[in-house]
Scaffold this motif. Structure first.
Motif, PDB file in Angstrom:
ATOM      1  N   SER A   1       3.194   1.399   6.803  1.00 41.26           N
ATOM      2  CA  SER A   1       3.239   0.535   7.142  1.00 41.26           C
ATOM      3  C   SER A   1       1.816   0.329   7.673  1.00 41.26           C
ATOM      4  O   SER A   1       1.769   0.782   8.565  1.00 41.26           O
ATOM      5  N   SER A   2       2.049  -1.575   7.011  1.00 40.58           N
ATOM      6  CA  SER A   2       0.129  -2.306   8.317  1.00 40.58           C
ATOM      7  C   SER A   2       1.008  -3.038   8.189  1.00 40.58           C
ATOM      8  O   SER A   2       1.352  -3.936   7.790  1.00 40.58           O
ATOM      9  N   TYR A   3       0.117  -4.487   9.217  1.00 44.93           N
ATOM     10  CA  TYR A   3      -0.510  -5.739   9.170  1.00 44.93           C
ATOM     11  C   TYR A   3      -1.620  -6.421   9.006  1.00 44.93           C
ATOM     12  O   TYR A   3      -2.382  -6.108   9.986  1.00 44.93           O
ATOM     13  N   ARG A   4      -1.559  -7.069   7.909  1.00 50.50           N
ATOM     14  CA  ARG A   4      -2.684  -7.627   7.125  1.00 50.50           C
ATOM     15  C   ARG A   4      -3.113  -8.242   7.542  1.00 50.50           C
ATOM     16  O   ARG A   4      -4.504  -8.346   7.637  1.00 50.50           O
ATOM     17  N   LEU A   5      -2.334  -8.961   8.678  1.00 56.10           N
ATOM     18  CA  LEU A   5      -2.984 -10.279   8.837  1.00 56.10           C
ATOM     19  C   LEU A   5      -3.927 -10.051  10.176  1.00 56.10           C
ATOM     20  O   LEU A   5      -4.270 -11.368  11.264  1.00 56.10           O
ATOM     21  N   ALA A   6      -3.745  -9.033  10.446  1.00 50.99           N
ATOM     22  CA  ALA A   6      -4.239  -8.530  11.978  1.00 50.99           C
ATOM     23  C   ALA A   6      -6.084  -8.108  11.171  1.00 50.99           C
ATOM     24  O   ALA A   6      -6.746  -8.780  12.368  1.00 50.99           O
ATOM     25  N   GLY A   7      -6.125  -7.844  10.095  1.00 47.08           N
ATOM     26  CA  GLY A   7      -8.056  -8.289   9.990  1.00 47.08           C
ATOM     27  C   GLY A   7      -8.275  -7.116   8.790  1.00 47.08           C
ATOM     28  O   GLY A   7      -7.376  -6.702   8.395  1.00 47.08           O
ATOM     29  N   SER A   8      -9.095  -7.191   8.585  1.00 48.02           N
ATOM     30  CA  SER A   8      -9.495  -6.257   7.039  1.00 48.02           C
ATOM     31  C   SER A   8      -9.364  -5.037   8.163  1.00 48.02           C
ATOM     32  O   SER A   8      -9.771  -3.695   7.022  1.00 48.02           O
ATOM     33  N   GLY A   9      -9.831  -4.580   9.214  1.00 46.11           N
ATOM     34  CA  GLY A   9      -9.648  -3.082   9.375  1.00 46.11           C
ATOM     35  C   GLY A   9      -7.356  -2.469   9.725  1.00 46.11           C
ATOM     36  O   GLY A   9      -7.988  -1.631  10.390  1.00 46.11           O
ATOM     37  N   GLU A  10      -7.113  -2.776   8.624  1.00 43.31           N
ATOM     38  CA  GLU A  10      -5.676  -2.682   9.561  1.00 43.31           C
ATOM     39  C   GLU A  10      -5.483  -0.675   9.581  1.00 43.31           C
ATOM     40  O   GLU A  10      -6.423  -0.425   8.132  1.00 43.31           O
ATOM     41  N   THR A  11      -4.523  -0.790   9.812  1.00 37.42           N
ATOM     42  CA  THR A  11      -4.075   0.986  10.112  1.00 37.42           C
ATOM     43  C   THR A  11      -2.686   0.910   9.421  1.00 37.42           C
ATOM     44  O   THR A  11      -1.866   0.193   9.703  1.00 37.42           O
ATOM     45  N   GLN A  12      -2.945   2.796   8.624  1.00 35.77           N
ATOM     46  CA  GLN A  12      -1.789   2.013   8.202  1.00 35.77           C
ATOM     47  C   GLN A  12      -1.270   3.349   8.721  1.00 35.77           C
ATOM     48  O   GLN A  12      -1.733   4.482   9.366  1.00 35.77           O
ATOM     49  N   TYR A  13       0.197   2.789   9.065  1.00 33.64           N
ATOM     50  CA  TYR A  13       0.536   3.998  10.182  1.00 33.64           C
ATOM     51  C   TYR A  13       1.652   4.293   9.037  1.00 33.64           C
ATOM     52  O   TYR A  13       3.166   4.232   8.740  1.00 33.64           O
ATOM     53  N   PHE A  14       2.372   6.471   8.896  1.00 34.32           N
ATOM     54  CA  PHE A  14       2.420   6.783   8.349  1.00 34.32           C
ATOM     55  C   PHE A  14       4.795   7.332   8.305  1.00 34.32           C
ATOM     56  O   PHE A  14       4.350   7.397  10.179  1.00 34.32           O
ATOM     57  N   GLY A  15       5.380   7.220   8.350  1.00 42.25           N
ATOM     58  CA  GLY A  15       6.723   7.522   8.366  1.00 42.25           C
ATOM     59  C   GLY A  15       6.571   8.795   8.702  1.00 42.25           C
ATOM     60  O   GLY A  15       5.662  10.082   7.847  1.00 42.25           O
ATOM     61  N   PRO A  16       7.622   9.845   8.719  1.00 34.77           N
ATOM     62  CA  PRO A  16       7.889  11.076   8.596  1.00 34.77           C
ATOM     63  C   PRO A  16       8.371  11.854   6.718  1.00 34.77           C
ATOM     64  O   PRO A  16       8.045  13.000   7.056  1.00 34.77           O
ATOM     65  N   GLY A  17       8.711  10.929   6.085  1.00 34.17           N
ATOM     66  CA  GLY A  17       8.536  10.941   4.972  1.00 34.17           C
ATOM     67  C   GLY A  17       9.883  11.828   4.625  1.00 34.17           C
ATOM     68  O   GLY A  17      10.736  11.982   5.395  1.00 34.17           O
ATOM     69  N   THR A  18      10.073  11.685   3.446  1.00 37.80           N
ATOM     70  CA  THR A  18      11.303  11.862   2.548  1.00 37.80           C
ATOM     71  C   THR A  18      10.352  13.497   1.615  1.00 37.80           C
ATOM     72  O   THR A  18       9.604  12.988   0.949  1.00 37.80           O
ATOM     73  N   ARG A  19      11.861  14.473   2.247  1.00 40.93           N
ATOM     74  CA  ARG A  19      11.020  15.474   1.074  1.00 40.93           C
ATOM     75  C   ARG A  19      12.624  15.867   0.113  1.00 40.93           C
ATOM     76  O   ARG A  19      13.030  15.971  -0.394  1.00 40.93           O
ATOM     77  N   LEU A  20      11.969  15.191  -1.437  1.00 40.84           N
ATOM     78  CA  LEU A  20      12.584  15.351  -2.548  1.00 40.84           C
ATOM     79  C   LEU A  20      12.517  16.820  -3.410  1.00 40.84           C
ATOM     80  O   LEU A  20      11.595  17.270  -3.482  1.00 40.84           O
ATOM     81  N   LEU A  21      13.638  17.499  -3.104  1.00 39.51           N
ATOM     82  CA  LEU A  21      13.505  19.178  -4.692  1.00 39.51           C
ATOM     83  C   LEU A  21      13.860  18.591  -5.347  1.00 39.51           C
ATOM     84  O   LEU A  21      15.327  17.865  -5.369  1.00 39.51           O
ATOM     85  N   VAL A  22      13.864  18.870  -6.542  1.00 39.69           N
ATOM     86  CA  VAL A  22      14.243  18.519  -7.791  1.00 39.69           C
ATOM     87  C   VAL A  22      14.976  20.217  -8.410  1.00 39.69           C
ATOM     88  O   VAL A  22      13.613  20.181  -8.712  1.00 39.69           O
ATOM     89  N   LEU A  23      15.570  20.174  -8.591  1.00 36.96           N
ATOM     90  CA  LEU A  23      16.190  21.419  -9.626  1.00 36.96           C
ATOM     91  C   LEU A  23      16.799  21.376 -10.479  1.00 36.96           C
ATOM     92  O   LEU A  23      16.856  20.678 -11.191  1.00 36.96           O
TER      93      LEU A  23
ATOM     94  N   SER B   1      14.568   7.012   5.160  1.00 40.15           N
ATOM     95  CA  SER B   1      15.757   8.043   4.951  1.00 40.15           C
ATOM     96  C   SER B   1      15.747   7.798   3.127  1.00 40.15           C
ATOM     97  O   SER B   1      15.591   7.034   2.456  1.00 40.15           O
ATOM     98  N   PRO B   2      16.518   9.033   2.782  1.00 36.11           N
ATOM     99  CA  PRO B   2      16.322  10.184   3.644  1.00 36.11           C
ATOM    100  C   PRO B   2      15.890  11.165   4.197  1.00 36.11           C
ATOM    101  O   PRO B   2      14.790  10.795   3.503  1.00 36.11           O
ATOM    102  N   ARG B   3      15.626  12.047   4.978  1.00 31.70           N
ATOM    103  CA  ARG B   3      14.524  12.980   5.683  1.00 31.70           C
ATOM    104  C   ARG B   3      14.404  14.330   3.984  1.00 31.70           C
ATOM    105  O   ARG B   3      13.122  14.702   3.684  1.00 31.70           O
ATOM    106  N   HIS B   4      15.879  14.014   3.268  1.00 28.76           N
ATOM    107  CA  HIS B   4      15.828  15.339   3.013  1.00 28.76           C
ATOM    108  C   HIS B   4      16.836  15.296   1.081  1.00 28.76           C
ATOM    109  O   HIS B   4      17.467  14.123   2.048  1.00 28.76           O
ATOM    110  N   LEU B   5      16.356  15.075   0.482  1.00 28.95           N
ATOM    111  CA  LEU B   5      16.871  14.823  -0.412  1.00 28.95           C
ATOM    112  C   LEU B   5      16.655  15.891  -1.251  1.00 28.95           C
ATOM    113  O   LEU B   5      15.972  16.652  -2.407  1.00 28.95           O
ATOM    114  N   ILE B   6      18.263  16.488  -2.679  1.00 24.19           N
ATOM    115  CA  ILE B   6      17.983  17.898  -3.556  1.00 24.19           C
ATOM    116  C   ILE B   6      18.942  16.913  -4.687  1.00 24.19           C
ATOM    117  O   ILE B   6      20.001  15.733  -4.225  1.00 24.19           O
ATOM    118  N   LYS B   7      18.307  16.832  -5.875  1.00 25.14           N
ATOM    119  CA  LYS B   7      18.646  15.947  -7.103  1.00 25.14           C
ATOM    120  C   LYS B   7      18.425  17.299  -8.404  1.00 25.14           C
ATOM    121  O   LYS B   7      17.353  18.045  -8.265  1.00 25.14           O
TER     122      LYS B   7
END
Lengths: 116, 115
Positions: free
Chosen positions: B93-115, B7-13
């Motif tokens: 995010s990932s669970y490192r203790l699960a082993g060295s082959g951890e998978t990173q799971y991505f969020g939807p992202g925050t789109r930042l626009l700077v004007l 959060s947020p999903r979108h941001l204008i600054k």
């Protein structure tokens, strides 16, 4: 330096035909390799990964990838493409040494366009 | 299944303003990564945290800082924003203790626009 390359900016394939999205890597030691898919205005969605073991890895939505150490490649494949597979595909890799850094190094992405 | 929340999903600054991006990892994941994806570019690693400690640092400007809190959520603080900071910011995010082959799971992202 570690790097992942996707030589094709775009791949076009007809629905029902097999598809291949290419990826080569330059990572020290035995790499961990991943494929992610990104739909418009969406996050990166994990498809599959290679850690060790069988060179052919099966993942989500019927995708698979073949790890080829001699060619340093990890091409993504699917026997029969769907229009809904159209998206941006990223290959990513990281080093396998169990250190503090597990950051992913991404390729530049390949846009897959499946025509009906 | 629970996913990574951003959060947020979108941001204008405007230029020279500050922004704070938040990331809530998948429950029980102990590692958080931040990536920046410019228009038409691949994601670039910024910084990561493991068990609330910074574990790696990439191409993150000095104007940016981040931390991971006791509940494992993370915040990316961006100051003196520049036009070039306009991008999609992903948290994974990932669970490192699960082993060295951890998978990173991505969020939807925050789109930042700077004007």
């Amino acid at each position: 330096a570690q790097s992942v390359a996707q030589p094709e900016d775009q791949v076009n394939v007809a629905e029902g035909n097999p598809l291949t999205v290419k990826c080569t890597y330059s990572v020290s030691g035995n790499p961990y390799l991943f494929w992610y898919v990104q739909y418009p205005n969406r996050g990166l969605q994990f498809l599959l990964k290679y850690i060790t073991g069988d060179n052919l890895v099966k993942g989500s939505y019927g995708f698979e990838a073949e790890f080829n150490k001699s060619q340093t490649s990890f091409h993504l494949k699917k026997p029969s493409a769907l229009v809904s597979d159209s998206a941006l595909y990223f290959c990513a890799g990281r080093m396998n040494y169990g250190g503090a850094t597990n950051k992913l190094i991404f390729g530049t992405g390949t846009l897959l366009a499946v025509q009906p | 299944a629970a996913g990574v929340i951003q959060s947020p999903r979108h941001l204008i600054k405007e230029k020279r303003e500050t922004a704070t991006l938040k990331c809530y990892p998948i429950p029980r994941h102990d590692t958080v990564y931040w990536y920046q994806q410019g228009p038409g570019q691949d994601p670039q690693f910024l910084i990561s945290f493991y068990e609330k400690m910074q574990s790696d640092k990439g191409s993150i400007p000095d104007r940016f800082s981040a931390q991971q809190f006791s509940d494992y959520h993370s915040e990316l603080n961006m100051s003196s924003l520049e036009l070039g900071d306009s991008a999609l910011y992903f948290c994974a995010s990932s669970y490192r203790l699960a082993g060295s082959g951890e998978t990173q799971y991505f969020g939807p992202g925050t789109r930042l626009l700077v004007l």
